[in-house]
Scaffold this motif. Structure first.
Motif, PDB file in Angstrom:
ATOM      1  N   SER A  48       0.819  -1.214   0.000  1.00 15.07           N
ATOM      2  CA  SER A  48       0.000   0.000   0.000  1.00 15.07           C
ATOM      3  C   SER A  48       0.856   1.268   0.000  1.00 15.07           C
ATOM      4  O   SER A  48       0.359   2.367  -0.189  1.00 15.07           O
ATOM      5  N   CYS A  49       2.168   1.114   0.201  1.00 12.63           N
ATOM      6  CA  CYS A  49       3.040   2.292   0.231  1.00 12.63           C
ATOM      7  C   CYS A  49       3.782   2.437  -1.090  1.00 12.63           C
ATOM      8  O   CYS A  49       4.542   1.564  -1.489  1.00 12.63           O
ATOM      9  N   ARG A  50       3.590   3.566  -1.769  1.00 16.37           N
ATOM     10  CA  ARG A  50       4.218   3.757  -3.082  1.00 16.37           C
ATOM     11  C   ARG A  50       5.157   4.959  -3.115  1.00 16.37           C
ATOM     12  O   ARG A  50       5.976   5.090  -4.023  1.00 16.37           O
ATOM     13  N   GLY A  51       5.015   5.826  -2.131  1.00 15.74           N
ATOM     14  CA  GLY A  51       5.855   7.025  -2.124  1.00 15.74           C
ATOM     15  C   GLY A  51       6.439   7.261  -0.749  1.00 15.74           C
ATOM     16  O   GLY A  51       5.811   6.947   0.273  1.00 15.74           O
ATOM     17  N   LEU A  52       7.658   7.800  -0.714  1.00 11.18           N
ATOM     18  CA  LEU A  52       8.325   8.067   0.557  1.00 11.18           C
ATOM     19  C   LEU A  52       8.909   9.476   0.553  1.00 11.18           C
ATOM     20  O   LEU A  52       9.627   9.853  -0.380  1.00 11.18           O
ATOM     21  N   ILE A  53       8.578  10.210   1.589  1.00 18.38           N
ATOM     22  CA  ILE A  53       9.157  11.546   1.775  1.00 18.38           C
ATOM     23  C   ILE A  53      10.056  11.491   3.011  1.00 18.38           C
ATOM     24  O   ILE A  53       9.635  10.998   4.061  1.00 18.38           O
ATOM     25  N   ILE A  54      11.284  11.958   2.862  1.00 14.94           N
ATOM     26  CA  ILE A  54      12.208  11.962   4.001  1.00 14.94           C
ATOM     27  C   ILE A  54      12.430  13.394   4.452  1.00 14.94           C
ATOM     28  O   ILE A  54      12.737  14.275   3.638  1.00 14.94           O
ATOM     29  N   THR A  55      12.265  13.619   5.753  1.00 13.08           N
ATOM     30  CA  THR A  55      12.480  14.960   6.282  1.00 13.08           C
ATOM     31  C   THR A  55      13.014  14.873   7.716  1.00 13.08           C
ATOM     32  O   THR A  55      13.261  13.777   8.224  1.00 13.08           O
ATOM     33  N   SER A  56      13.214  16.033   8.327  1.00 11.96           N
ATOM     34  CA  SER A  56      13.802  16.086   9.667  1.00 11.96           C
ATOM     35  C   SER A  56      12.877  16.836  10.611  1.00 11.96           C
ATOM     36  O   SER A  56      12.214  17.793  10.218  1.00 11.96           O
TER      37      SER A  56
END
Ligand code: CO8
Length: 257
Positions: A48-56
């Motif tokens: 179900s997970c297709r996109g990933l955003i990485i932040t701090s």
């Protein structure tokens, strides 16, 4: 110990936000990298997970890169274990089947930059005080070939050459100029812009092209993994390199006073 990473997956959009929350500077220690990889693996397996955003979650810092304390005064065995985890982080991220966006809301030197250019797209806070780049030569160390390859793939050979040989850190506006980041937005819009941009990436229903673009670079490390570890360990444990790292650490501390 509290988790260094927090992941929120929105099931309606299929987009996960991974927040690095390891004060003071989200440095990439062995524990951090292990946690990062476990989280990435979970998301990768979750259909179900297709996109990933990485932040701090930290103000001013995305990630300070590799934890210098993991490379200073440590046994060769421990250095090898650490380096394997660094490789694993990059292999998982650069080779991810998900669309990945770095929402760079602070400075992102060295390993922080590697993590950013491991993503498909980079959105950075429009703040000239934030910098990003592979500054390894300024620490008296050499960026490994796969750091170099990732940078070349991102900004082209000439910009990568200047950037690596001089160990340049680019302010956010300069990073945009050379294509090290793709877009600058006001600081409070970094995450929302990443969310909006992600929908464009998810509208294209395949990752085969991504794999085509990146496979060669990934395979190069995969087929040289052990040699790369041996190389790192013998380099980083040299007296002269340990001295350079100590001087750099002292410089970091004295800068504060
Ligand atoms: N590792 C460990 N500790 C760190 C690191 C780090 N990378 N960066 C900062 N710290 C520590 C500082 O020493 C300081 O400690 P203390 O509070 O005990 O004095 C604390 O974190 C806070 O740091 P600052 O006061 O400097 O925080 P600022 O908000 O002023 O600045 C920055 C944040 C911009 C991130 C700044 O800390 C900085 O520039 N850090 C150094 C970044 C850097 O050069 N990292 C390089 C790491 S090497 C790497 O990632 C690739 C290595 C490849 C090896 C290949 C060999 C073959």
């Amino acid at each position: 110990t509290s988790p260094k990473i927090k992941v929120d997956l929105d099931n309606s959009t299929g987009v996960a936000v991974l927040r690095m929350q390891s004060p003071p500077v989200n440095s990439l220690s062995l524990d951090f990298l292990t946690e990062f990889c476990i989280n990435l693996e979970k998301l990768e397996m979750d259909k179900s997970c297709r996109g990933l955003i990485i932040t701090s979650t930290l103000s001013k810092v995305f990630s300070a890169g590799l934890d210098i304390m993991e490379m200073y005064g440590k046994s060769p065995e421990r250095c090898g274990e650490f380096w394997k985890a660094v490789q694993e982080m990059w292999l998982k991220l650069y080779g991810s089947n998900m669309a990945t966006i770095a929402a760079i809301n602070g400075s992102s030197p060295a390993g922080g930059c590697l993590m950013s250019i491991g993503c498909d797209y980079r959105i950075m806070a429009d703040n000239p005080r934030y910098s990003i780049g592979l500054n390894e030569t300024q620490l008296g160390i050499v960026a490994p070939f796969w750091f170099k390859d990732t940078l070349v793939n991102t900004v082209g050979n000439r910009a990568a050459e200047l950037s690596l040989e001089l160990g340049l850190l680019y302010s956010a506006p300069d990073a945009l100029k050379i294509g090290l980041v793709d877009q600058l937005v006001p600081e409070d819009q970094v995450l929302s812009t990443a969310q909006d941009t992600m929908s464009k990436w998810l509208a294209v229903p395949d990752h085969i092209t991504k794999s085509m673009m990146r496979k060669q670079t990934i395979d190069k490390l995969l087929s040289n993994r052990e040699a790369d570890i041996t190389n790192f360990v013998s380099f980083i444990t040299k007296d002269s390199i340990q001295r350079s790292l100590r001087m750099y650490l002292e410089m970091l501390k004295s800068r504060k006073a």
